[in-house]
Design a protein around this motif. Structure first.
Motif, short mmCIF file in Angstrom:
data_model
loop_
_atom_site.label_atom_id
_atom_site.label_comp_id
_atom_site.label_asym_id
_atom_site.label_seq_id
_atom_site.Cartn_x
_atom_site.Cartn_y
_atom_site.Cartn_z
N MET A 1 -2.07 0.67 -25.15
CA MET A 1 -1.19 -0.10 -24.29
C MET A 1 0.11 0.73 -24.72
SD MET A 1 -1.12 -4.12 -24.00
CE MET A 1 0.24 -4.83 -23.59
N THR A 2 0.78 1.15 -23.41
CA THR A 2 2.16 1.76 -23.64
C THR A 2 3.13 0.97 -22.85
OG1 THR A 2 1.64 2.87 -21.33
CG2 THR A 2 1.20 4.14 -23.25
N GLU A 3 4.20 1.27 -23.38
CA GLU A 3 5.58 0.22 -22.84
C GLU A 3 5.81 0.72 -21.32
OE1 GLU A 3 8.63 -2.16 -23.15
OE2 GLU A 3 7.13 -1.69 -24.74
N PRO A 4 5.79 0.00 -20.28
CA PRO A 4 5.91 0.16 -18.91
C PRO A 4 7.07 1.18 -19.02
CG PRO A 4 5.71 -2.40 -19.24
CD PRO A 4 5.74 -1.70 -20.60
N HIS A 5 7.13 1.99 -17.91
CA HIS A 5 8.21 3.05 -17.87
C HIS A 5 8.13 3.65 -16.52
CE1 HIS A 5 4.27 5.01 -19.15
NE2 HIS A 5 4.86 6.30 -18.38
N TRP A 6 9.26 4.33 -16.05
CA TRP A 6 9.13 5.37 -15.01
C TRP A 6 8.54 6.61 -15.28
CZ3 TRP A 6 10.11 3.20 -10.38
CH2 TRP A 6 10.87 2.02 -10.16
N ARG A 7 7.86 6.92 -14.26
CA ARG A 7 7.32 8.47 -14.51
C ARG A 7 7.24 8.98 -13.10
NH1 ARG A 7 2.36 8.61 -12.00
NH2 ARG A 7 0.96 6.97 -12.23
N PRO A 8 7.26 10.37 -13.21
CA PRO A 8 7.31 11.20 -11.57
C PRO A 8 5.76 10.54 -10.89
CG PRO A 8 7.63 12.87 -13.59
CD PRO A 8 7.52 11.54 -14.09
N ALA A 9 6.10 10.33 -9.78
CA ALA A 9 4.96 9.86 -8.91
C ALA A 9 3.99 11.31 -8.64
CB ALA A 9 5.58 9.32 -7.53
N ARG A 10 2.81 10.73 -8.41
CA ARG A 10 1.83 11.88 -8.16
C ARG A 10 1.18 11.44 -6.83
NH1 ARG A 10 0.70 11.08 -14.04
NH2 ARG A 10 -0.69 9.18 -13.54
N ALA A 11 0.34 12.32 -6.35
CA ALA A 11 -0.23 12.02 -5.16
C ALA A 11 -1.06 10.94 -4.99
CB ALA A 11 -0.84 13.33 -4.50
N SER A 12 -1.78 10.96 -6.17
CA SER A 12 -2.94 9.81 -6.54
C SER A 12 -2.12 8.45 -6.66
CB SER A 12 -3.65 10.15 -7.74
OG SER A 12 -2.76 10.21 -9.03
N ASP A 13 -0.93 8.36 -6.60
CA ASP A 13 -0.22 6.95 -6.68
C ASP A 13 0.09 6.44 -5.26
OD1 ASP A 13 0.22 6.97 -9.51
OD2 ASP A 13 1.86 8.44 -9.25
N LEU A 14 -0.08 7.15 -4.26
CA LEU A 14 0.21 6.73 -2.98
C LEU A 14 -0.50 5.56 -2.41
CD1 LEU A 14 0.43 9.99 -0.81
CD2 LEU A 14 2.02 8.51 -1.17
N PRO A 15 -1.74 5.28 -2.66
CA PRO A 15 -2.37 4.14 -2.42
C PRO A 15 -1.56 2.91 -3.04
CG PRO A 15 -4.04 5.51 -2.98
CD PRO A 15 -2.74 6.19 -3.22
N ALA A 16 -1.48 2.99 -4.50
CA ALA A 16 -0.57 2.03 -5.02
C ALA A 16 1.02 1.78 -4.50
CB ALA A 16 -0.48 2.12 -6.50
N ILE A 17 1.57 2.85 -4.16
CA ILE A 17 2.77 3.07 -3.53
C ILE A 17 2.83 1.95 -2.11
CG2 ILE A 17 4.80 4.02 -2.41
CD1 ILE A 17 4.32 6.37 -4.77
N SER A 18 1.91 2.33 -1.28
CA SER A 18 1.80 1.79 0.09
C SER A 18 1.52 0.45 -0.17
CB SER A 18 0.68 2.35 0.81
OG SER A 18 1.01 3.79 1.09
N ALA A 19 0.48 0.04 -1.12
CA ALA A 19 0.30 -1.44 -1.39
C ALA A 19 1.53 -2.27 -1.58
CB ALA A 19 -0.76 -1.77 -2.37
#
Length: 173
Positions: A1-19
């Motif tokens: 389990m990692t601490e929640p953090h900001w990381r660079p967005a990836r193309a694979s993140d698009l469905p989550a971003i859209s949701a």
């Protein structure tokens, strides 16, 4: 389990971003290809808030021109050759993960702007978030008729705001 953090967005993140966008901004919908283009044009400004294997938020920013608000749900096609601000297009975080998260994204964007020689951050505040942005040092801009017309697509309470990075910090908020 990692601490929640900001990381660079990836193309694979698009469905989550859209949701997340559909959930947080139901009255301001944008197509996934609009998000994808921002990620392609300026990947440094596009981040996701990762909580373990889930995406709990996103932030999108890109170089732009002051007073020239990008239209919602439209492709930019290209970034300006002579930007005078870093435009924070959106910061959206799921309710269970809020509390200092937006501040951390703004810090990232501020550092990115400074490293790029850009001395101003810009955004459009929606959904009565103006007090939040004011705590981060953004100030409302008096809108002329042209700016008011551009703001109309963002909703009735939309406010165009700027933060002058040359003016110093915002008292550590």
């Amino acid at each position: 389990m990692t601490e929640p953090h900001w990381r660079p967005a990836r193309a694979s993140d698009l469905p989550a971003i859209s949701a997340i966008a559909a959930r947080i901004h139901p009255d301001l919908p944008e197509r996934p290809e609009v998000f994808a283009e921002k990620m392609r044009l300026y990947p440094d400004g596009c981040r996701v808030f990762a909580a373990d294997d889930a995406i709990a938020g996103y932030g999108l920013a890109h170089p732009w021109k002051q007073q020239q608000i990008p239209p919602l749900d439209r492709l930019l096609e290209r970034l300006p050759d002579d930007p005078d601000c870093l435009y924070v297009h959106d910061v959206a975080v799921l309710p269970d993960f809020r509390g200092g998260v937006a501040r951390a994204y703004v810090d990232i964007i501020e550092n990115l702007a400074r490293a790029s020689g850009i001395a101003t951050l810009a955004l459009v505040s929606v959904y009565a978030t103006r007090p939040l942005w004011e705590r981060f040092g953004f100030r409302p801009v008096t809108a002329d008729a042209d700016l008011r017309a551009k703001l109309a697509s963002y909703g009735g309470a939309a406010t165009y705001m700027l933060r002058d990075l040359a003016a110093g910090t915002d008292a550590g908020i």
